[in-house]
Design a protein around this motif. Structure first.
Motif, PDB file in Angstrom:
ATOM      1  N   ASN A  28      -3.403   6.197   7.843  1.00 40.48           N
ATOM      2  CA  ASN A  28      -3.689   7.091   8.965  1.00 40.48           C
ATOM      3  C   ASN A  28      -3.578   6.366  10.298  1.00 40.48           C
ATOM      4  N   THR A  68      -4.297   0.972   5.018  1.00 43.49           N
ATOM      5  CA  THR A  68      -4.558   2.394   5.239  1.00 43.49           C
ATOM      6  C   THR A  68      -3.408   2.998   6.034  1.00 43.49           C
ATOM      7  N   GLN A  91      -5.522  10.568  -3.692  1.00 43.35           N
ATOM      8  CA  GLN A  91      -5.823  10.248  -2.304  1.00 43.35           C
ATOM      9  C   GLN A  91      -6.742  11.332  -1.737  1.00 43.35           C
ATOM     10  N   PHE A 110      -6.033   5.715   2.171  1.00 42.46           N
ATOM     11  CA  PHE A 110      -7.223   5.359   2.938  1.00 42.46           C
ATOM     12  C   PHE A 110      -8.068   4.424   2.080  1.00 42.46           C
ATOM     13  N   HIS A 111      -8.375   3.242   2.640  1.00 43.18           N
ATOM     14  CA  HIS A 111      -9.128   2.244   1.876  1.00 43.18           C
ATOM     15  C   HIS A 111     -10.348   1.709   2.614  1.00 43.18           C
ATOM     16  N   LYS A 151      -6.899   6.110  12.519  1.00 39.86           N
ATOM     17  CA  LYS A 151      -7.844   5.108  12.043  1.00 39.86           C
ATOM     18  C   LYS A 151      -7.303   3.695  12.263  1.00 39.86           C
ATOM     19  N   ARG A 152      -6.026   3.504  12.036  1.00 35.32           N
ATOM     20  CA  ARG A 152      -5.419   2.194  12.268  1.00 35.32           C
ATOM     21  C   ARG A 152      -5.495   1.822  13.743  1.00 35.32           C
ATOM     22  N   ASN A 163       0.855  -1.187   0.000  1.00 35.18           N
ATOM     23  CA  ASN A 163       0.000   0.000   0.000  1.00 35.18           C
ATOM     24  C   ASN A 163       0.887   1.232   0.000  1.00 35.18           C
ATOM     25  N   LEU A 177      -8.210  -1.501   6.657  1.00 34.15           N
ATOM     26  CA  LEU A 177      -7.360  -0.729   7.565  1.00 34.15           C
ATOM     27  C   LEU A 177      -5.896  -1.141   7.461  1.00 34.15           C
TER      28      LEU A 177
END
Length: 417
Positions: free
Chosen positions: A149, A147, A205, A136-137, A152-153, A131, A144
């Motif tokens: 961030n 991803t 993105q 962000f996915h 968020k992770r 990735n 996650l």
């Protein structure tokens, strides 16, 4: 608004920045319960490319419901699904020379990403996925894991494994050639990099800060994947369906990814819908191996077909989106030049645009000023430092002028302080 405070989880987010109760919506406008209008440059985080309650899509939906058309059908054959698939093939895939099978993975973008990751691993027998920084996915565990961030992770609660981040375009500001690090790791048997099943990437993105990859970078990534026998997954959940101008964000790069993820505006009307597009040779699923209760909501098929027929039978929307995007780019360049001491940076492509500020606090204050003046827009980026615009593609020139004026006033109100 006490019921929201008393009953709804603290996880709510957008409502904190826009503390009003919305009641009605039309086109590029939302109205609160007192009737106050708000110009919407958020558009459901990209789920409303054709505006709120688009009248042509609405009529198709009403007609379908009134004739008791099937609403829920799992993956059974329906007239609504057949009509959608025919329009999608005839007006989206075939004109672009794209040969994909269509997977209906579930109602949201994360479902499309999870299906793509599962299939890539099944096809190749490999576990690792590459990735990119600031990607962000989605918010499910597989999405996650790819991803970037950290906040968020951090919500995952378990280790996020089997993914390795690489630098996205311009991450090093041109200090090294594209893919130098990535290709070196792939070719060095001592690098410790697990052989990847796939690379997953966004053409632009969105949540990562409106970082638009150069077309030559996307082309270079496609070439690298072909040389090393790696599947290329293009996540077009937010940037597909015309957001950057063409229907797919990767079209102008001249590439044909192995797997494409679509959601948000593919349903046309804001009704949940997602697609995972796969090259025919990758279609190795066993029946029912990937499924879900809401993988085919017929009202979404109806509005999706209508959106394709209305807006993608010619290139008018694409040309309009690019022209409006250039208007925003020019206006944002003017703002950047007006405040040289603020170190602002304009970025984006098509009608995905942003201005990067020195801090998330500044960008957030600009969005708050805009809200007070009747304009909705959000922030994005690792620290919320980017003021982000995703207006409906169907907004009028007058609405764009009005929105840009509010943005100009809002930036001035913050930076002049």
């Amino acid at each position: 608004m006490s019921i929201f405070e008393e009953l709804e989880s603290e996880v709510r987010s957008y409502s904190r920045g826009w503390p009003v109760v919305f009641d009605r919506a039309q086109g590029s406008w939302l109205y609160d319960e007192s009737g106050k209008p708000y110009l919407d440059f958020f558009a459901g985080a990209g789920a409303l490319n054709y505006g709120h309650n688009n009248p042509q899509l609405k009529q198709a939906l009403i007609d379908y419901i009134q004739r008791d058309g099937v609403t829920h059908a799992l993956d059974m054959f329906t007239v609504a699904k057949r009509d959608f698939l025919q329009s999608f093939r005839d007006k989206i895939l075939d004109p672009r020379g794209l040969n994909y099978k269509v997977v209906f993975p579930g109602p949201g973008g994360a479902n499309a990403v999870e299906a793509a990751l599962k299939l890539a691993r099944k096809v190749t027998g490999k576990e690792s996925v590459i990735n990119f920084t600031n990607a962000f996915h989605g918010m499910t565990l597989g999405a996650l894991s790819v991803t970037g961030n950290s906040m968020k992770r951090g919500g995952a609660g378990v280790p996020l494994v089997h993914a390795t981040p690489m630098p996205y375009d311009k991450y090093f500001d041109g200090a090294m050639p594209d893919f130098l690090y990535f290709e070196k790791l792939l070719e060095d048997s001592g690098s410790g990099l697990n052989e990847p099943a796939a690379v997953i990437v966004e053409g632009v993105q969105g949540e990562g800060g409106i970082n638009a990859a150069r077309l030559e970078w996307l082309k270079g990534l496609d070439d690298l994947c072909k040389r090393h026998n790696i599947l290329l997954i293009l996540d077009d959940v937010q940037m597909g369906c015309g957001r950057t101008g063409p229907f797919f964000s990767f079209e102008d790069a001249g590439i044909k990814p192995d797997i494409v993820c679509l959601s948000k505006s593919i349903g046309g009307y804001g009704i949940p819908m997602a697609l995972t597009l796969i090259k025919p040779e990758l279609d190795v699923w066993e029946p029912g191996e990937h499924n879900g209760t809401f993988r085919g909501i017929s009202p979404a098929f109806v509005t999706a077909k209508e959106a394709i027929d209305v807006y993608w039978s010619d290139d008018e929307l694409e040309k309009s989106t690019k022209a409006k995007g250039e208007r925003i780019a020019a206006a944002f360049s003017g703002i950047v030049e007006a405040y040289p001491e603020a170190n602002l940076f304009a970025k984006g492509r098509g009608l995905a645009r942003g201005i990067e500020f020195e801090s998330g606090d500044l960008a957030g204050r600009v969005c708050a000023e805009a809200f007070a003046r009747g304009l909705l827009m959000e922030t994005s980026g690792p620290d919320g430092e980017v003021m982000k615009l995703l207006p409906p593609l169907t907004l009028t020139d007058d609405e764009l002028t009005q929105g840009l004026s509010i943005i100009d006033e809002s930036v001035k109100a913050v930076l002049k302080k």
